[in-house]
Design an enzyme around this catalytic site. Structure first.
Site, PDB file in Angstrom:
ATOM      1  N   CYS A 134       0.838  -1.203   0.000  1.00  0.00           N
ATOM      2  CA  CYS A 134       0.000   0.000   0.000  1.00  0.00           C
ATOM      3  C   CYS A 134       0.871   1.250   0.000  1.00  0.00           C
ATOM      4  O   CYS A 134       1.510   1.577   1.012  1.00  0.00           O
ATOM      5  CB  CYS A 134      -0.905  -0.011   1.227  1.00  0.00           C
ATOM      6  N   CYS A 137      -0.354   4.153   2.324  1.00  0.00           N
ATOM      7  CA  CYS A 137      -0.180   3.854   3.758  1.00  0.00           C
ATOM      8  C   CYS A 137       1.288   4.002   4.151  1.00  0.00           C
ATOM      9  O   CYS A 137       1.600   4.575   5.197  1.00  0.00           O
ATOM     10  CB  CYS A 137      -0.598   2.420   4.095  1.00  0.00           C
ATOM     11  N   ASP A 138       2.191   3.468   3.350  1.00  0.00           N
ATOM     12  CA  ASP A 138       3.581   3.329   3.803  1.00  0.00           C
ATOM     13  C   ASP A 138       4.593   4.207   3.072  1.00  0.00           C
ATOM     14  O   ASP A 138       5.711   4.399   3.579  1.00  0.00           O
ATOM     15  CB  ASP A 138       4.008   1.853   3.678  1.00  0.00           C
TER      16      ASP A 138
END
Ligand code: NAP
Length: 313
Positions: A134, A137-138
Site C-alpha cells: 500500500c 499507507c507506507d
C-alpha cells in the site's frame, strides 16, 4: 417466514456501498456486514482521478466515507462483523457471523479481493519493515529514499507515480518486456524522470537486518543477477478474489476464482448476487464496482418482490 433483513450485503467497498444505497433507497431492509471498516481497496487510492463527476482527484478514504454516508441516509444499516458461513434453506439465506446468525431473502457478495504476494525470501519476514502492498499507507515512511516497485499493471503504474513524488528515485521492475497497464498510465510512468523502469526483471530476494536495505534482482533475458540498494519494496502484482462464500453455496467460479454472474449480477444460486472485484469481469474499476453494486441491488429488489408474489411485467 419473515427474515431479519430483506438484503444482506457482505463487504463495504465500492460495490457493497453502492449496493447498500440502492437497496435501502429501494425500500429493502438492508444490512451491510464488513469485517474491518468501509472503503475496501479504494482506501488505498491517494487521488481518485477517474471517477466520473470528480474532476479534481479525491482521496479514496473521503470518497468511500461519502458513499457510506449516502447509504446510511437512505436507511442502510452497518455492522462490523466477519461472515463465517452462508447456507440457504428454501428461499432463506442464513448468514453466520462472528456475532451470531442473521437471515435474509437476498445476499450480495461484495467481498472484493486481497493483494497477492511474491513469495520470495525476505518478503514475509520484512513485511511492515520496508515491504509493503500500500503506497499511500507506507510511502511517506520512506520519503527521499530509493524505493523498488514490483509489477506491471495499472496498480503498479499508479502507485509508482504516487511514490515518485516522495522518493529520491523509483526502480520499477516488471517480469515481462511490456506493461500490462492501460497505455496512458504506462506512458506516464515511462516519461517520469524519477522512475527507472527495468523490464524482464524479477525480484529474487529481499534483504535487511530489521528493515529492508537491499534486493537481489534477476534479468530473465540475460540471466544476470545483481543487487540494488533500496529502503522499501512495494509489491503490486494483482489480487486474489475472496470468493469462498460463493463457492460454499455452489456458485460457479472462473478458472482463477472470480464469481461468475450474468449481466444482472445474479449467480447461479437464486437470490445470491456478486458485485465488484470478487466478480469475474474484464475491467476492475471503482466506477464499475459501484455500477455493479447498483445493478445487483436492483435485481435483488425485483427478486424479492417476485418472492412476495409481486411480479414485474
Ligand atoms: P493486474 O492487472 O492483474 O496486474 C498484475 C501485474 O503484476 C501484471 O503486470 C503481472 O505481470 C504482474 N504479476 C503478477 N504476478 C506476478 C508475479 N508472481 N511476479 C511478478 N509479477 C507478477 O493487477 P492490478 O494492477 O492490481 O490491477 C487489478 C485490476 O484493478 C485491473 O483490472 C486494473 O485495471 C484495475 N486498476 C485500475 C486502476 C486505474 O484505472 N487507475 C488502478 C489500479 C487497478 P504480467 O503482466 O506478466 O501478467
Amino acid at each position: 417466514m419473515t427474515t431479519d433483513r430483506d438484503l444482506i450485503v457482505i463487504g463495504a467497498g465500492g460495490a457493497g456501498l453502492s449496493a447498500a444505497q440502492y437497496g435501502a433507497r429501494g425500500n429493502l431492509r438492508t444490512l451491510v456486514l464488513e469485517e474491518v471498516s468501509s472503503g475496501g481497496q479504494a482506501l488505498l487510492i491517494d487521488g481518485l482521478e477517474n471517477y466520473p463527476g470528480f474532476p479534481d482527484p479525491i482521496n479514496g478514504y473521503d470518497f468511500t466515507r461519502k458513499m457510506e454516508e449516502q447509504a446510511r441516509k437512505f436507511g442502510a444499516e452497518f455492522e462490523s462483523s466477519g461472515v463465517t458461513a452462508i447456507t440457504r434453506d428454501g428461499n432463506i439465506f442464513k448468514v453466520e457471523t462472528d456475532k451470531g446468525a442473521l437471515t435474509a431473502s437476498a445476499v450480495i457478495l461484495a467481498t472484493g479481493a486481497v493483494h497477492k504476494s511474491l513469495g520470495v525470501p525476505g518478503e514475509a519476514e520484512l513485511a511492515g519493515h520496508g515491504v509493503s502492498y500500500c503506497a499511500t499507507c507506507d510511502g511517506p515512511f520512506f520519503k527521499a529514499r530509493r524505493m523498488l516497485v514490483v509489477g506491471g499493471g495499472d496498480a503498479a503504474c499508479d502507485e509508482a507515480m504516487y511514490l515518485a513524488n516522495l522518493a529520491s528515485g523509483i526502480l520499477m521492475i516488471h517480469r515481462r518486456d511490456k506493461f500490462r497497464a492501460q497505455k496512458s498510465l504506462a506512458a506516464r510512468v515511462l516519461a517520469n524522470p524519477k522512475i527507472e523502469v527495468r523490464f524482464n526483471t524479477e525480484l529474487r530476494k529481499i534483504e535487511g537486518e530489521r528493515v529492508v536495505t537491499k534486493v537481489r534482482l534477476f534479468d530473465n533475458s540475460t540471466r544476470r543477477e545483481w543487487e540494488e540498494q533500496v529502503a522499501a519494496v512495494f509489491v503490486f502484482i494483482g489480487s486474489d478474489p475472496r470468493s469462498a462464500l460463493a463457492a460454499s453455496l455452489g456458485a460457479p467460479l472462473d478458472d482463477v476464482g472470480y464469481v461468475i454472474t450474468n449481466e444482472r449480477m445474479e449467480t447461479s444460486v437464486p437470490g445470491l448476487y456478486a458485485a465488484g472485484d470478487v466478480r469475474a469481469s474484464p475491467f476492475r474499476q471503482l466506477v464499475v464496482a459501484a455500477s455493479e453494486g447498483a445493478i445487483a441491488a436492483h435485481a435483488a429488489g425485483q427478486y424479492i418482490d417476485e418472492l412476495m408474489g409481486e411480479k414485474y411485467l
